[in-house]
Design a protein around this motif. Structure first.
Motif, PDB file in Angstrom:
ATOM      1  N   GLU A 270       1.052  -0.818  -0.303  1.00 33.41           N
ATOM      2  CA  GLU A 270      -0.059  -0.232  -0.092  1.00 33.41           C
ATOM      3  C   GLU A 270       0.774   1.004  -0.330  1.00 33.41           C
ATOM      4  OE1 GLU A 270      -3.313   0.387  -0.698  1.00 33.41           O
ATOM      5  OE2 GLU A 270      -3.192  -1.233  -1.094  1.00 33.41           O
ATOM      6  N   HIS A 271       1.752   1.292   0.535  1.00 33.92           N
ATOM      7  CA  HIS A 271       2.613   2.508   0.879  1.00 33.92           C
ATOM      8  C   HIS A 271       3.612   2.605  -0.750  1.00 33.92           C
ATOM      9  CE1 HIS A 271       5.377   5.344   2.666  1.00 33.92           C
ATOM     10  NE2 HIS A 271       6.369   4.509   1.908  1.00 33.92           N
ATOM     11  N   LYS A 273       2.219   1.331  -3.317  1.00 33.68           N
ATOM     12  CA  LYS A 273       0.888   2.267  -4.266  1.00 33.68           C
ATOM     13  C   LYS A 273       1.324   4.029  -3.980  1.00 33.68           C
ATOM     14  CE  LYS A 273      -1.986  -1.651  -4.626  1.00 33.68           C
ATOM     15  NZ  LYS A 273      -2.559  -2.197  -4.528  1.00 33.68           N
ATOM     16  N   SER A 274       1.206   4.493  -2.678  1.00 36.13           N
ATOM     17  CA  SER A 274       0.616   5.653  -2.595  1.00 36.13           C
ATOM     18  C   SER A 274       1.859   6.543  -3.136  1.00 36.13           C
ATOM     19  CB  SER A 274       0.401   5.973  -0.868  1.00 36.13           C
ATOM     20  OG  SER A 274       1.598   5.458  -0.820  1.00 36.13           O
ATOM     21  N   LYS A 276       3.791   6.014  -5.571  1.00 40.94           N
ATOM     22  CA  LYS A 276       3.375   6.272  -7.318  1.00 40.94           C
ATOM     23  C   LYS A 276       2.976   6.421  -7.001  1.00 40.94           C
ATOM     24  CE  LYS A 276       1.916   3.173 -10.810  1.00 40.94           C
ATOM     25  NZ  LYS A 276       1.217   2.125 -11.507  1.00 40.94           N
ATOM     26  N   LYS A 277       2.149   7.516  -6.616  1.00 40.73           N
ATOM     27  CA  LYS A 277       0.482   8.309  -7.106  1.00 40.73           C
ATOM     28  C   LYS A 277       1.732   9.270  -7.133  1.00 40.73           C
ATOM     29  CE  LYS A 277      -3.719   5.663  -6.431  1.00 40.73           C
ATOM     30  NZ  LYS A 277      -4.629   5.760  -4.912  1.00 40.73           N
ATOM     31  N   GLU A 278       2.406   9.872  -5.382  1.00 40.98           N
ATOM     32  CA  GLU A 278       3.189  10.864  -5.052  1.00 40.98           C
ATOM     33  C   GLU A 278       3.983  10.924  -5.859  1.00 40.98           C
ATOM     34  OE1 GLU A 278       2.997  10.186  -1.030  1.00 40.98           O
ATOM     35  OE2 GLU A 278       0.448  10.727  -0.766  1.00 40.98           O
TER      36      GLU A 278
END
Length: 410
Positions: A270-271, A273-274, A276-278
């Motif tokens: 999950e970290h 993935k976040s 990747k967005k940021e």
């Protein structure tokens, strides 16, 4: 005529017993027989030359949990003398100690020489005689006394303490006296691993990793250190202690799984993935997104996850993110052998504990024959616990060798 207390072995347990015995029982002639031409060599190198005196665990029931062999037997002795008593003993002799963040206890001087000087000065003041380069060739029983034979002279002992550590020749002599010896195997060692993910990054460490042995119940947590030959650090050393017998049986060939972060796969994924967005436009390989993972190790794990060196976070698909999370939390390695610390060598094995009266650390076979330290089948994980066993055994022996009322105690 003075009675004689002979100690075979000039190590931690031997000196501790000798000093306390001489101070408590002034009627005793106390002699340490040291086979080498130096003294307290293990003390000198312990804790990276700082001497890890003990560990800040002050409850006997908790303290015994750090001993793969000796847990049950040490519970009673630790109620007599343990960590707090050790600290008081040294501080009463002008040696201030400190407790570090990981609960290991060291002299404030950060030098093992401080502990060595304390022993040498205390021994001299108490009248203890130290004979270096006096290797014991034989131990014989003569009625109620012991004859200790060396090349230069023979010694007659009313009380005999064997504190010779892992010494095959002395174990053979004790076998001749009827004691059973559990075959020794290495207890503290590092894992030899040849793997591209560890290549060329020796000295890299992580503060808290989880390591488990595949197809086994063995698992530990702690700092990990990447070395030229594989993996080391407290986490590995603790695992080596608990698995000493199992690893020996498997000829040190097994597989381990390393979680570099001690975090669940799902949380790490999950970290990622976040991130990747940021940080979509940033190159993945350039910066570790976990404070615990150094840039050098991060690069290795990114490459192992088959992520190109020029890939940006936005370009990663779910499979690549999962592969990277796996490298961070389920990183498997093949262990092929071990590397032991020659100076700080610790073994599992020694005199069978069933043959010892642990109220006195005395042989059940021979009255006034005592044992302390690693000569017994007792060993601990790294962190000052093996020394605490030495101090406890030495102190109890000193209290047990004479029916006379002690002069002072500690």
């Amino acid at each position: 005529m003075h009675r004689k207390f002979i100690i075979i072995g000039g190590g931690a347990a031997g000196y501790f017993a000798a000093i306390n015995a001489a101070e408590m029982h002034p009627d005793l002639e106390v002699i340490i027989l040291e086979g080498s031409n130096g003294v307290l060599q293990k003390v000198k190198v312990s804790g990276g030359g700082r001497c890890n005196v003990s560990h800040a665990c002050f409850t006997p029931n908790e303290l015994v949990e750090f001993y793969p062999r000796g847990k049950k037997e040490l519970l009673g002795p630790f109620h007599q003398f343990m960590t707090g008593d050790t600290m008081e003993w040294f501080e009463n002799r002008g040696i201030p100690l400190k407790i570090e963040d990981d609960n290991r206890i060291f002299p404030q001087s950060n030098s093992s020489q401080t502990i060595i000087d304390c022993f040498l000065e205390s021994a001299k003041a108490a009248g203890v005689k130290v004979k270096i380069s006096t290797r014991v060739d034989a131990i014989e029983k003569s009625r109620d006394k012991f004859i200790v034979k060396t090349k230069s002279e023979n010694f007659t002992a009313d009380f005999l303490l064997v504190a010779s550590g892992s010494n095959a020749k002395v174990w053979a002599m004790l076998d001749g006296l009827g004691h059973s010896i559990i075959k020794p195997v290495p207890s503290l060692f590092t894992f030899n691993i040849v793997d591209e993910r560890l290549k060329d990054i020796p000295g890299t460490s992580v503060p808290k990793a989880s390591v488990k042995v595949l197809n086994s119940k063995l698992a530990e947590q702690g700092p990990l250190l990447i070395t030229h030959w594989g993996l080391s650090g407290p986490g590995i050393l603790k695992l080596s202690a608990w698995g000493a017998l199992e690893f020996h049986e498997n000829d040190y060939q097994f597989e381990i799984e390393v979680n570099w972060l001690s975090k669940k796969f799902e949380i790490v994924l999950e970290h990622l993935k976040s991130v990747k967005k940021e940080q979509s436009k940033k190159q993945v390989i350039l910066h570790s997104v976990f404070d615990e993972i150094s840039k050098r190790l991060w690069e290795k794990l990114v490459i192992a996850a088959k992520i190109y060196s020029d890939s940006q976070w936005a370009q990663l698909n779910n499979k690549q993110l999962e592969d990277l999370a796996n490298q961070l939390t389920k990183c498997t390695f093949k262990v092929n052998g071990k590397s032991t610390f020659k100076d700080e060598f610790v073994t599992a094995g020694g005199i069978d504990l069933k043959e010892i009266n642990f109220k006195r650390f005395e042989s059940k076979l021979h009255k006034n024959l005592f044992f302390a330290g690693e000569v017994l089948n007792i060993d601990a994980v790294t962190g000052g616990f093996n020394f605490q066993n030495a101090w406890t055994g030495g102190w109890i022996v000193a209290n047990s060798i004479s029916p006379l009322t002690p002069k002072g105690g500690i």
